[in-house]
Design a protein around this motif. Sequence first.
Motif, short mmCIF file in Angstrom:
data_model
loop_
_atom_site.label_atom_id
_atom_site.label_comp_id
_atom_site.label_asym_id
_atom_site.label_seq_id
_atom_site.Cartn_x
_atom_site.Cartn_y
_atom_site.Cartn_z
N ILE A 14 0.88 -1.18 0.00
CA ILE A 14 0.00 0.00 0.00
C ILE A 14 0.91 1.23 0.00
CG2 ILE A 14 -1.82 1.26 1.23
CD1 ILE A 14 -2.73 -1.53 0.38
N GLY A 15 0.84 2.01 -1.07
CA GLY A 15 1.71 3.18 -1.19
C GLY A 15 1.10 4.43 -0.61
N LEU A 16 -0.21 4.39 -0.42
CA LEU A 16 -0.91 5.55 0.17
C LEU A 16 -2.18 5.04 0.85
CD1 LEU A 16 -1.56 8.61 0.58
CD2 LEU A 16 -2.66 8.56 -1.67
N TYR A 17 -2.13 5.05 2.18
CA TYR A 17 -3.33 4.70 2.95
C TYR A 17 -3.87 6.03 3.46
CZ TYR A 17 -6.07 2.10 6.53
OH TYR A 17 -7.07 1.57 7.32
N ARG A 18 -4.93 6.51 2.80
CA ARG A 18 -5.55 7.77 3.23
C ARG A 18 -6.37 7.48 4.49
NH1 ARG A 18 -6.47 8.48 -2.74
NH2 ARG A 18 -5.60 10.50 -3.34
N THR A 19 -6.22 8.31 5.49
CA THR A 19 -6.85 7.97 6.77
C THR A 19 -8.03 8.88 7.13
OG1 THR A 19 -5.17 9.30 7.91
CG2 THR A 19 -4.73 6.95 7.67
N GLU A 20 -8.45 9.69 6.18
CA GLU A 20 -9.54 10.64 6.48
C GLU A 20 -10.86 9.94 6.75
OE1 GLU A 20 -6.27 11.95 5.03
OE2 GLU A 20 -7.52 11.43 3.31
N PHE A 21 -11.02 8.70 6.24
CA PHE A 21 -12.29 7.98 6.44
C PHE A 21 -12.64 7.86 7.92
CE2 PHE A 21 -9.38 4.59 7.29
CZ PHE A 21 -10.06 3.77 8.19
N LEU A 22 -11.62 7.86 8.77
CA LEU A 22 -11.86 7.70 10.21
C LEU A 22 -12.73 8.83 10.75
CD1 LEU A 22 -8.26 6.53 11.06
CD2 LEU A 22 -10.32 5.29 11.74
N TYR A 23 -12.79 9.91 10.02
CA TYR A 23 -13.59 11.05 10.47
C TYR A 23 -14.95 11.11 9.80
CZ TYR A 23 -9.79 12.77 13.19
OH TYR A 23 -8.84 12.89 14.16
N LEU A 24 -15.20 10.22 8.85
CA LEU A 24 -16.46 10.24 8.10
C LEU A 24 -17.65 10.01 9.01
CD1 LEU A 24 -15.97 8.26 4.77
CD2 LEU A 24 -16.62 10.66 5.06
N GLY A 25 -18.56 10.95 8.99
CA GLY A 25 -19.84 10.71 9.67
C GLY A 25 -19.78 10.76 11.19
N GLY A 26 -18.62 10.62 11.77
CA GLY A 26 -18.55 10.55 13.23
C GLY A 26 -18.75 11.92 13.88
N GLU A 27 -19.44 11.91 15.00
CA GLU A 27 -19.64 13.16 15.75
C GLU A 27 -18.38 13.48 16.57
OE1 GLU A 27 -22.61 15.24 16.10
OE2 GLU A 27 -22.87 14.25 14.16
N VAL A 28 -17.75 12.39 17.03
CA VAL A 28 -16.56 12.59 17.85
C VAL A 28 -15.32 12.09 17.11
CG1 VAL A 28 -17.69 12.46 20.10
CG2 VAL A 28 -16.96 10.36 18.98
N ALA A 29 -14.19 12.65 17.47
CA ALA A 29 -12.94 12.24 16.82
C ALA A 29 -12.65 10.79 17.15
CB ALA A 29 -11.81 13.14 17.31
N PRO A 30 -12.06 10.05 16.21
CA PRO A 30 -11.72 8.65 16.49
C PRO A 30 -10.68 8.55 17.62
CG PRO A 30 -10.74 9.38 14.42
CD PRO A 30 -11.63 10.48 14.88
N SER A 31 -10.76 7.47 18.37
CA SER A 31 -9.81 7.26 19.46
C SER A 31 -8.53 6.63 18.90
CB SER A 31 -10.41 6.32 20.50
OG SER A 31 -10.60 5.05 19.91
N GLU A 32 -7.51 6.57 19.73
CA GLU A 32 -6.28 5.88 19.33
C GLU A 32 -6.59 4.45 18.93
OE1 GLU A 32 -2.98 6.14 22.12
OE2 GLU A 32 -2.40 4.09 21.57
#
Length: 323
Positions: free
Chosen positions: A40-58
């Motif tokens: 994987i040359g680019l794992y975009r991590t923005e999906f973790l914020y999709l739709g969620g009201e609160v920020a993702p945890s560790e």
Amino acid sequence: MRLLRDVPAETKDGVRIRLMANIEFPTETHACLERGADGIGLYRTEFLYLGGEVAPSEEDHFLAYAEVVRALAGQPVVIRTLDLGADKMRLEAVDAEAERNPVLGLRSIRLSLRNPPLFTPQLRAILRASALGDVRVMFPLVSTLTELRQAKRFLADAMRELDAQGVPFRRDLPVGMMVESPAAVMMIDRFVKEVDFISIGTNDLVQYTLAVDRSNSSVADLYQAADPAVLRMIDASLRAASQAGVNASLCGQMSSAAVYTMLLLGMGLRELSVPPSSIPEIKRVCRSVTLAECEAIAARCRSLDNAPDIEALLHEELQKLGF
Ligand code: PEP
Ligand code: MG
């Protein structure tokens, strides 16, 4: 189209090209594996914020990374830290109303550096995932050496914390940056002394080089990856990386369009990162050409002075290959 999973991306004269995959969700991992991606040359991590009201945890971050790293079974996984803002999701931390020019605003690494509660859990999760396989971390939209050094300091702090807690991670985690701004290219000889790899993000690099908003349809005709100014940016980045012995990849959309493959190989790229769906076609192009042919095409492109002429040449060459 055949998926060509079991044949390498190799030119006719035996030059191995590393064909990596860009993913936006962990669920895409299967599509990468069935097409024989080299990692994987680019794992975009923005999906973790999709739709969620609160920020993702560790832990949310860690689970999302661990799933992909385990599935890749030892192949490299380049995890890009959050690239929020501008055309990506907005956060409370970014006041959209106040951002009159979000593409030039508080986005990407700038946002992460100003929000330790956002950035640190992600870095800790990436480090924890590094104990499970070949993880690499990459910072987006770095424009100044100060930003890179600050980001690396956050990473070093996270390492110290994990160490103190007895949590395993890879101490020599490779650290890379995306080359997405003209400032990064102008200073690339300095940057390559402080990173383990670079990845050229042409989506943004084209936008900032040509001063054309990539999401504005009324100027879409001015957004041209084959513009000579963009090609010079890529050339300069590759030259500096090669002189410093630093690995270089290209992960913007340009890498997934077959029409540019010969040009990119001819310019010196040996690693491309593309959406999983594009892997078979790009692999087919790699397998249909020799490096000498690609270098001759790149030289002809460099002699031209506008994008339409370069595009026309590249289309003609691709057609000759039967594409
Ligand atoms: C790029 O800018 O080329 C890139 C790969 O990043 P993104 O498209 O996610 O901004
Ligand atoms: Mg980008």
